[in-house]
Design an enzyme around this catalytic site. Sequence first.
Site, PDB file in Angstrom:
ATOM      1  N   GLY A 199      14.613  -0.653 -21.374  1.00  0.00           N
ATOM      2  CA  GLY A 199      13.464  -1.327 -21.972  1.00  0.00           C
ATOM      3  C   GLY A 199      12.607  -2.081 -20.968  1.00  0.00           C
ATOM      4  O   GLY A 199      11.396  -2.166 -21.138  1.00  0.00           O
ATOM      5  N   ASP A 256       9.321   6.466 -16.825  1.00  0.00           N
ATOM      6  CA  ASP A 256       9.982   5.836 -17.975  1.00  0.00           C
ATOM      7  C   ASP A 256       9.072   5.819 -19.202  1.00  0.00           C
ATOM      8  O   ASP A 256       8.096   5.081 -19.251  1.00  0.00           O
ATOM      9  CB  ASP A 256      10.350   4.385 -17.629  1.00  0.00           C
ATOM     10  CG  ASP A 256      11.551   4.299 -16.714  1.00  0.00           C
ATOM     11  OD1 ASP A 256      12.585   4.926 -17.020  1.00  0.00           O
ATOM     12  OD2 ASP A 256      11.458   3.586 -15.693  1.00  0.00           O
ATOM     13  N   ASP A 291      20.354   4.032 -13.076  1.00  0.00           N
ATOM     14  CA  ASP A 291      19.042   3.437 -13.360  1.00  0.00           C
ATOM     15  C   ASP A 291      19.162   1.998 -13.842  1.00  0.00           C
ATOM     16  O   ASP A 291      19.715   1.740 -14.907  1.00  0.00           O
ATOM     17  CB  ASP A 291      18.381   4.307 -14.456  1.00  0.00           C
ATOM     18  CG  ASP A 291      16.967   3.872 -14.805  1.00  0.00           C
ATOM     19  OD1 ASP A 291      16.423   2.980 -14.131  1.00  0.00           O
ATOM     20  OD2 ASP A 291      16.412   4.451 -15.762  1.00  0.00           O
ATOM     21  N   GLY A 292      18.594   1.098 -13.038  1.00  0.00           N
ATOM     22  CA  GLY A 292      18.473  -0.293 -13.458  1.00  0.00           C
ATOM     23  C   GLY A 292      19.144  -1.279 -12.521  1.00  0.00           C
ATOM     24  O   GLY A 292      20.340  -1.193 -12.262  1.00  0.00           O
ATOM     25  N   GLY A 293      18.345  -2.185 -11.965  1.00  0.00           N
ATOM     26  CA  GLY A 293      18.892  -3.295 -11.182  1.00  0.00           C
ATOM     27  C   GLY A 293      19.361  -2.918  -9.785  1.00  0.00           C
ATOM     28  O   GLY A 293      20.157  -3.646  -9.184  1.00  0.00           O
ATOM     29  N   HIS A 348      12.202  10.160 -17.959  1.00  0.00           N
ATOM     30  CA  HIS A 348      13.286   9.487 -18.696  1.00  0.00           C
ATOM     31  C   HIS A 348      12.751   9.061 -20.069  1.00  0.00           C
ATOM     32  O   HIS A 348      11.977   8.112 -20.170  1.00  0.00           O
ATOM     33  CB  HIS A 348      13.735   8.267 -17.864  1.00  0.00           C
ATOM     34  CG  HIS A 348      14.796   7.440 -18.504  1.00  0.00           C
ATOM     35  ND1 HIS A 348      15.111   6.175 -18.047  1.00  0.00           N
ATOM     36  CD2 HIS A 348      15.629   7.672 -19.559  1.00  0.00           C
ATOM     37  CE1 HIS A 348      16.085   5.672 -18.790  1.00  0.00           C
ATOM     38  NE2 HIS A 348      16.412   6.549 -19.725  1.00  0.00           N
ATOM     39  N   GLY A 353      12.835   0.549  -9.446  1.00  0.00           N
ATOM     40  CA  GLY A 353      11.492   0.209  -9.921  1.00  0.00           C
ATOM     41  C   GLY A 353      10.962  -1.008  -9.194  1.00  0.00           C
ATOM     42  O   GLY A 353      10.143  -0.901  -8.266  1.00  0.00           O
ATOM     43  N   SER A 354      11.451  -2.180  -9.579  1.00  0.00           N
ATOM     44  CA  SER A 354      10.933  -3.412  -8.982  1.00  0.00           C
ATOM     45  C   SER A 354      11.222  -3.473  -7.480  1.00  0.00           C
ATOM     46  O   SER A 354      10.421  -4.013  -6.722  1.00  0.00           O
ATOM     47  CB  SER A 354      11.485  -4.640  -9.704  1.00  0.00           C
ATOM     48  OG  SER A 354      12.859  -4.528  -9.926  1.00  0.00           O
ATOM     49  N   HIS A 397      10.474   8.630 -10.889  1.00  0.00           N
ATOM     50  CA  HIS A 397      11.099   8.330 -12.183  1.00  0.00           C
ATOM     51  C   HIS A 397      10.031   7.803 -13.145  1.00  0.00           C
ATOM     52  O   HIS A 397       9.335   6.837 -12.861  1.00  0.00           O
ATOM     53  CB  HIS A 397      12.204   7.298 -11.966  1.00  0.00           C
ATOM     54  CG  HIS A 397      13.069   7.072 -13.155  1.00  0.00           C
ATOM     55  ND1 HIS A 397      14.084   7.937 -13.512  1.00  0.00           N
ATOM     56  CD2 HIS A 397      13.079   6.083 -14.078  1.00  0.00           C
ATOM     57  CE1 HIS A 397      14.691   7.485 -14.598  1.00  0.00           C
ATOM     58  NE2 HIS A 397      14.100   6.353 -14.973  1.00  0.00           N
ATOM     59  N   SER A 413      10.796   4.222  -9.792  1.00  0.00           N
ATOM     60  CA  SER A 413      10.332   4.134 -11.182  1.00  0.00           C
ATOM     61  C   SER A 413       8.967   3.482 -11.262  1.00  0.00           C
ATOM     62  O   SER A 413       8.792   2.311 -10.895  1.00  0.00           O
ATOM     63  CB  SER A 413      11.319   3.322 -12.021  1.00  0.00           C
ATOM     64  OG  SER A 413      10.687   2.972 -13.242  1.00  0.00           O
ATOM     65  N   GLY A 473      12.044  -3.364 -16.633  1.00  0.00           N
ATOM     66  CA  GLY A 473      12.395  -3.361 -15.221  1.00  0.00           C
ATOM     67  C   GLY A 473      12.851  -4.762 -14.822  1.00  0.00           C
ATOM     68  O   GLY A 473      12.726  -5.713 -15.600  1.00  0.00           O
ATOM     69  N   GLY A 474      13.386  -4.873 -13.624  1.00  0.00           N
ATOM     70  CA  GLY A 474      13.697  -6.180 -13.054  1.00  0.00           C
ATOM     71  C   GLY A 474      14.934  -6.880 -13.597  1.00  0.00           C
ATOM     72  O   GLY A 474      15.089  -8.088 -13.413  1.00  0.00           O
TER      73      GLY A 474
HETATM   74  C1  DX5 Z   1      14.589   0.544 -17.711  1.00  0.00           C
HETATM   75  C2  DX5 Z   1      14.068   1.753 -16.989  1.00  0.00           C
HETATM   76  C3  DX5 Z   1      14.236   1.680 -15.519  1.00  0.00           C
HETATM   77  C4  DX5 Z   1      13.489   0.567 -14.849  1.00  0.00           C
HETATM   78  C5  DX5 Z   1      14.266   0.197 -13.645  1.00  0.00           C
HETATM   79  O1  DX5 Z   1      14.611   0.799 -19.071  1.00  0.00           O
HETATM   80  O2  DX5 Z   1      14.735   2.917 -17.437  1.00  0.00           O
HETATM   81  O3  DX5 Z   1      13.914   2.931 -14.930  1.00  0.00           O
HETATM   82  O4  DX5 Z   1      12.189   0.903 -14.469  1.00  0.00           O
HETATM   83  O5  DX5 Z   1      13.685  -0.911 -13.073  1.00  0.00           O
HETATM   84  P1  DX5 Z   1      14.423  -1.801 -11.984  1.00  0.00           P
HETATM   85  O6  DX5 Z   1      14.726  -0.912 -10.826  1.00  0.00           O
HETATM   86  O7  DX5 Z   1      13.436  -2.864 -11.681  1.00  0.00           O
HETATM   87  O8  DX5 Z   1      15.678  -2.328 -12.627  1.00  0.00           O
HETATM   88 ZN    ZN Z   2      14.496   4.842 -16.356  1.00  0.00          ZN
END
Ligand code: DX5
Ligand code: ZN
Length: 209
Positions: free
Chosen positions: A140, A33, A170-172, A64, A192-193, A31, A6, A142-143
């Site tokens: 909303g 966002d 998606d997420g965490g 997304h 993402g992170s 990805h 992401s 990342g991280g």
């Molecule tokens: C959050 C996004 C995610 C985000 C994930 O709203 O949809 O795609 O970038 O980030 P990480 O992997 O850091 O949780």
């Molecule tokens: Zn996403």
Amino acid sequence: MILSPSILSADFGILAQQVKEAENAGATWLHIDVMDGHFVPNISFAMPVIKSLRKYTDIFFDVHLMITQPEKYINDFIDSGADGVTFHIEATENPEKCIELIKNRGKKVGISLNPNTDVSEIEPYLESVDMVLIMSVEPGYGGQTYIESVNTKIKYIRERMGNEFNIEVDGGINENNIDSVLDAGANIIVAGSAVFNDDIYGSVKKLLR
Ligand code: DX5
Ligand code: ZN
């Protein structure tokens, strides 16, 4: 397993370069966002960034949409270079219209649901989409930390739709918990992170190992 890094956590000043690095390490999806400050509290970026990036890579653009009334903008995102478009069930009154718009352009359709949304909300559309995107954090930012309880939804969709169906989470997600997400039944992993906050090449390799 498909890894979809992401770019929300990327350095936008050198975006194309960072995407190339992820691609060179083996990522086949990207990805993207999109946030409107309305469906989610945060604002990210939209068509001009996607269109610019499209010139530098052929990687699958996994867009997304975290925006209200996605049906208004789906064609614009496809014009910008989206290969797949995912919309949120909570963001539209007209999921059928969203699905039709994406399909008419020959792109992959994804439907997404927030951690607190029951899977029954997307049940009527499962046969008409290519992918379900299960949010494992509140959309909303990342991280954030992975919400374990979404694993029940992943398992349910995998059992319901069979082995060929695409389930993206998606997420965490990071190298410590990726295996449990895959064990639950996901086959597409967003990170993402865990990719962009570190050595991009090395992080992609680790997640794909
Ligand atoms: C959050 C996004 C995610 C985000 C994930 O709203 O949809 O795609 O970038 O980030 P990480 O992997 O850091 O949780
Ligand atoms: Zn996403």
